[in-house]
Design an enzyme around this catalytic site. Structure first.
Site, PDB file in Angstrom:
ATOM      1  CG  PHE A  55      -0.246   0.207   2.525  1.00  0.00           C
ATOM      2  CD1 PHE A  55      -0.035   1.480   3.046  1.00  0.00           C
ATOM      3  CD2 PHE A  55       0.197  -0.877   3.249  1.00  0.00           C
ATOM      4  CE1 PHE A  55       0.619   1.658   4.255  1.00  0.00           C
ATOM      5  CE2 PHE A  55       0.838  -0.717   4.459  1.00  0.00           C
ATOM      6  CZ  PHE A  55       1.047   0.558   4.968  1.00  0.00           C
ATOM      7  CB  CYS A  72      -5.773   4.320  -9.736  1.00  0.00           C
ATOM      8  SG  CYS A  72      -4.649   4.203  -8.329  1.00  0.00           S
TER       9      CYS A  72
END
Length: 147
Positions: A55, A72
């Protein structure tokens, strides 16, 4: 992972949530919040039946780097950081402690805070890597009770 990061944001009084069908952690009180911005990205990689997880939590991140990319693949959703949400920089140690504690809670595991990798591995100089062969005799134990 998302839950641990949402709890970490809560430790800093930043409302955060999940958005259905989008990975990561988002600021805002509801998934429909038009102002929702991504504060943490999550990645999973699978290779040869082995998974790797990771992460990225934006803490004091220079968000101008995101002006050059579409993070993203989501052009309509901005990126944010703890610093931007609070209006001031935050100690990385405070964030790391919060992340560690929250991962421990979510995954029901004890987390240890160490200052260095050497503290984890310990000082092995002069310490045998396995017990001496005659330790059983010294302790008065037979072969079956050693395991």
């Amino acid at each position: 992972m998302e839950e641990a990061l949402i709890r970490t944001c809560a430790d800093f009084r930043i409302p955060a949530t999940r958005i259905p069908k989008l990975t990561g952690v988002w600021t805002g009180r509801a998934a429909a919040d038009a102002e929702a911005a991504k504060i943490a990205a999550i990645g999973i990689h699978i290779s040869r039946a082995v998974t790797s997880h990771g992460f990225a939590l934006n803490v004091n991140t220079d968000l101008s780097f995101f002006d050059l990319i579409v993070p993203c693949g989501l052009a309509a959703k901005p990126v944010t950081s703890i610093q931007r949400e609070l209006g001031h920089p935050v100690s990385l140690d405070r964030v790391a402690e919060s992340v560690s504690r929250n991962f421990g809670h979510v995954f029901n595991r004890q987390m240890l805070w160490l200052e260095s990798l050497d503290a984890l591995l310990g000082n092995t100089l002069g310490v045998p890597s396995r017990p001496p062969a005659d330790l059983r005799k010294l302790r008065g134990e037979d072969e079956t009770s050693w395991a």
